[in-house]
Design a protein around this motif. Structure first.
Motif, PDB file in Angstrom:
ATOM      1  N   THR A  27       0.842  -1.194   0.000  1.00 39.62           N
ATOM      2  CA  THR A  27       0.000   0.000   0.000  1.00 39.62           C
ATOM      3  C   THR A  27       0.875   1.240   0.000  1.00 39.62           C
ATOM      4  N   ILE A  28       0.389   2.304  -0.620  1.00 37.07           N
ATOM      5  CA  ILE A  28       1.169   3.543  -0.617  1.00 37.07           C
ATOM      6  C   ILE A  28       1.255   4.092   0.801  1.00 37.07           C
ATOM      7  N   ALA A  29       2.478   4.480   1.188  1.00 39.92           N
ATOM      8  CA  ALA A  29       2.724   5.053   2.509  1.00 39.92           C
ATOM      9  C   ALA A  29       2.987   6.548   2.425  1.00 39.92           C
ATOM     10  N   ALA A  30       3.719   6.967   1.377  1.00 30.99           N
ATOM     11  CA  ALA A  30       4.111   8.374   1.294  1.00 30.99           C
ATOM     12  C   ALA A  30       4.455   8.742  -0.131  1.00 30.99           C
ATOM     13  N   GLN A  31       4.396  10.044  -0.383  1.00 32.17           N
ATOM     14  CA  GLN A  31       4.811  10.597  -1.664  1.00 32.17           C
ATOM     15  C   GLN A  31       5.508  11.930  -1.376  1.00 32.17           C
ATOM     16  N   VAL A  32       6.701  12.104  -1.917  1.00 36.81           N
ATOM     17  CA  VAL A  32       7.459  13.338  -1.719  1.00 36.81           C
ATOM     18  C   VAL A  32       7.957  13.806  -3.089  1.00 36.81           C
ATOM     19  N   TYR A  33       7.864  15.119  -3.337  1.00 35.63           N
ATOM     20  CA  TYR A  33       8.435  15.615  -4.583  1.00 35.63           C
ATOM     21  C   TYR A  33       9.095  16.964  -4.381  1.00 35.63           C
ATOM     22  N   ASP A  34      10.052  17.231  -5.277  1.00 33.14           N
ATOM     23  CA  ASP A  34      10.785  18.490  -5.277  1.00 33.14           C
ATOM     24  C   ASP A  34      10.334  19.298  -6.482  1.00 33.14           C
ATOM     25  N   GLU A  35       9.885  20.523  -6.237  1.00 31.76           N
ATOM     26  CA  GLU A  35       9.284  21.341  -7.287  1.00 31.76           C
ATOM     27  C   GLU A  35      10.287  21.717  -8.369  1.00 31.76           C
ATOM     28  N   GLU A  36      11.532  21.980  -7.985  1.00 31.51           N
ATOM     29  CA  GLU A  36      12.514  22.441  -8.963  1.00 31.51           C
ATOM     30  C   GLU A  36      12.945  21.334  -9.912  1.00 31.51           C
ATOM     31  N   SER A  37      13.368  20.198  -9.373  1.00 35.17           N
ATOM     32  CA  SER A  37      13.836  19.090 -10.216  1.00 35.17           C
ATOM     33  C   SER A  37      12.683  18.276 -10.773  1.00 35.17           C
ATOM     34  N   ARG A  38      11.533  18.383 -10.121  1.00 34.77           N
ATOM     35  CA  ARG A  38      10.322  17.606 -10.411  1.00 34.77           C
ATOM     36  C   ARG A  38      10.512  16.111 -10.168  1.00 34.77           C
TER      37      ARG A  38
ATOM     38  N   SER B 215       9.889   8.834 -10.129  1.00 38.52           N
ATOM     39  CA  SER B 215       9.282   9.315 -11.370  1.00 38.52           C
ATOM     40  C   SER B 215       9.488  10.821 -11.480  1.00 38.52           C
ATOM     41  N   ILE B 216       9.001  11.378 -12.580  1.00 33.98           N
ATOM     42  CA  ILE B 216       9.008  12.823 -12.790  1.00 33.98           C
ATOM     43  C   ILE B 216       7.567  13.312 -12.651  1.00 33.98           C
ATOM     44  N   ARG B 217       7.380  14.300 -11.832  1.00 38.79           N
ATOM     45  CA  ARG B 217       6.038  14.825 -11.608  1.00 38.79           C
ATOM     46  C   ARG B 217       5.693  15.876 -12.684  1.00 38.79           C
TER      47      ARG B 217
END
Length: 364
Positions: free
Chosen positions: A277-288, A362-364
C-alpha cells in the motif's frame, strides 16, 4: 580483486575498502535500462548512491553518504544502512519475552533517557553481509545474507536474514526482507537512507512537498519512546494527508515537535498490514523528481534529519546541516516488544518474517 568485474550488463562489482578488522568490502553497482544506478556496499547493506534523473534528464545522486569506507565505519547517522535486529527504539534497552527479561545495549539517550536504538552498538549496519548478484528479466538485484547468532547484541535466537535489493526498469527500488529463527526473538528491519530529491549536498529538504497516508501516529515522550497512544493527526502538525511543504508546520509550537527537534515520529499507515500500500509521496518542485513509498509494513518513521549539525561531510565535500535529508523508514512501531497494543514483532521458530518496501521514482 582488482578493478571492476562485470557480473552481467547491469551488475558490476569492485573493491570499496578494508575495515579496521581486515575484512574487505565491495561495492555493487546495479543499473537499469533507463540509466538509473544504485550503488550498494556489503558493509551494513548500505545504499551508498542512487542516481535518478530530473525533468531535464540530468542524473543526480539523491541519497546522503560518504566516499570512504572509514567514514561509514564511524558513522553515527546510519546513512543508507539496513538496521536491525530491531530498527528504531526499545525503551530502557529491555523487554520481556516468554517470561524472560532480556537486556540490550543502551546506545541512545534522547531527552536524557537511555534507550536501545537500531539494533545496538554493532547492529546490522555495522556488519559485513554475504552478497550475491541476482538477475531477473526486468530487474538487476543483489541478495544480502547474514546469520545473527544467538545472544548477539543481547537478542535471543539464531536469526537467519536475507534481503533483496531489486532495481527495476520501472525505476523502482524494491526491497524484500526475509528472516527465520530457532528461538522467539523481536525483529523489525528497515532501510535508513536519507533522501534529498534536489541532490545530495544541495541544501535542505524543507521545501519538498510531502504526503503521508496515515490518519494516526504514535506520540512519544521526551525520550522519543511511544507513550502507547494511537493519536489522530487531525488539527496537528503531523497531518500530511493533504500534500504540503515539510516546512509548513515543522516550526510550530508543539511539544511533540520539540521532543523530536522536528519530525521523528512513527505514522500508523492506512490500509491493510501485509498488503502493498502507498505510505508516502514526496516531490521536489525544482527538479520535479518524485518518490513514492509503498510497503506491506503497518508503520513508517518520518525523520527530517534533525540531528545533523554540520559535523558530517558528504560525498560532494559539503557539510550536512540540519534537515539536509529526510528518511521514510517502513517498519513496525517503535518499542513494540513493550507495548501490548502495538502490532506484534516477535518471530517464532517455524514462522517466516517477510516484508516488502518499494521506493518508486518518477518525474512529476
Amino acid at each position: 580483486m582488482e578493478g571492476n568485474k562485470d557480473i552481467c550488463s547491469n551488475v558490476s562489482i569492485k573493491p570499496f575498502g578494508i575495515l579496521k578488522d581486515g575484512k574487505e568490502v565491495f561495492l555493487y553497482r546495479l543499473s537499469n535500462e533507463n540509466g538509473v544506478q544504485l550503488e550498494v556496499i556489503n558493509y551494513g547493506g548500505i545504499i551508498k548512491s542512487l542516481f535518478v534523473p530530473d525533468a531535464r534528464g540530468k542524473f543526480s545522486d539523491i541519497v546522503l553518504g560518504y566516499n570512504r569506507l572509514a567514514d561509514y565505519e564511524k558513522d553515527p547517522a546510519h546513512f543508507g544502512a539496513v538496521v536491525g535486529r530491531y530498527g528504531n527504539r526499545i525503551a530502557g534497552g529491555e523487554f520481556v519475552l516468554d517470561n524472560k527479561k532480556y537486556s540490550l545495549a543502551l546506545n541512545n539517550q534522547p531527552g536524557g533517557k537511555a534507550c536501545h536504538l537500531h539494533g545496538g552498538e554493532r547492529g546490522f549496519d555495522k556488519i559485513v553481509w554475504d552478497a550475491e548478484p541476482i538477475i531477473h528479466d526486468n530487474a538487476a538485484g543483489l541478495r544480502l545474507h547474514y546469520l545473527s547468532r544467538d545472544g548477539e547484541e543481547g537478542y535471543p535466537g539464531n536469526l537467519d536474514v536475507n534481503i533483496n535489493y531489486l532495481l527495476t526498469n520501472e525505476n523502482t527500488l524494491r526491497i524484500e526482507y526475509q528472516g527465520e529463527t530457532d528461538q522467539a526473538t523481536p525483529i523489525n528491519l528497515t532501510q535508513h537512507s536519507y533522501f534529498n530529491l534536489k541532490g545530495e549536498g544541495e541544501g535542505d529538504i524543507l521545501g519538498h512537498f510531502a504526503y503521508i497516508n496515515a490518519d494516526n501516529y504514535t506520540p512519544v515522550d521526551e525520550g522519543l519512546i511511544p507513550t502507547g497512544e494511537i493519536a489522530g493527526v487531525s488539527d496537528t502538525p503531523f497531518d500530511f494527508r493533504k500534500t504540503k511543504k515539510i516546512v509548513e508546520d515543522i516550526n510550530q509550537a508543539d511539544q511533540q515537535l520539540e521532543y523530536g527537534g522536528g519530525y521523528d515520529h512513527n505514522y500508523v499507515l492506512n490500509g491493510e498490514s501485509g498488503e502493498l500500500t502507498i505510505a508516502a509521496q514526496v516531490y521536489d518542485e525544482e527538479s520535479r523528481r518524485q518518490l513514492e513509498v509503498w510497503t506491506t509494513e503497518p508503520g513508517m518513521q518520518f525523520y527530517t534529519g534533525n540531528a545533523l549539525d554540520g559535523s558530517l561531510v558528504g560525498k560532494k565535500g559539503k557539510a550536512y546541516q540540519k534537515n539536509s535529508g529526510f528518511c521514510l523508514e517502513t517498519q513496525h512501531y517503535p518499542d513494540s516488544p513493550n507495548q501490548d497494543n502495538f502490532p506484534d514483532t516477535i518471530l517464532r521458530p517455524g514462522e517466516k518474517y517477510q516484508t516488502i518496501t518499494e521506493f518508486r521514482f518518477s518525474i512529476r
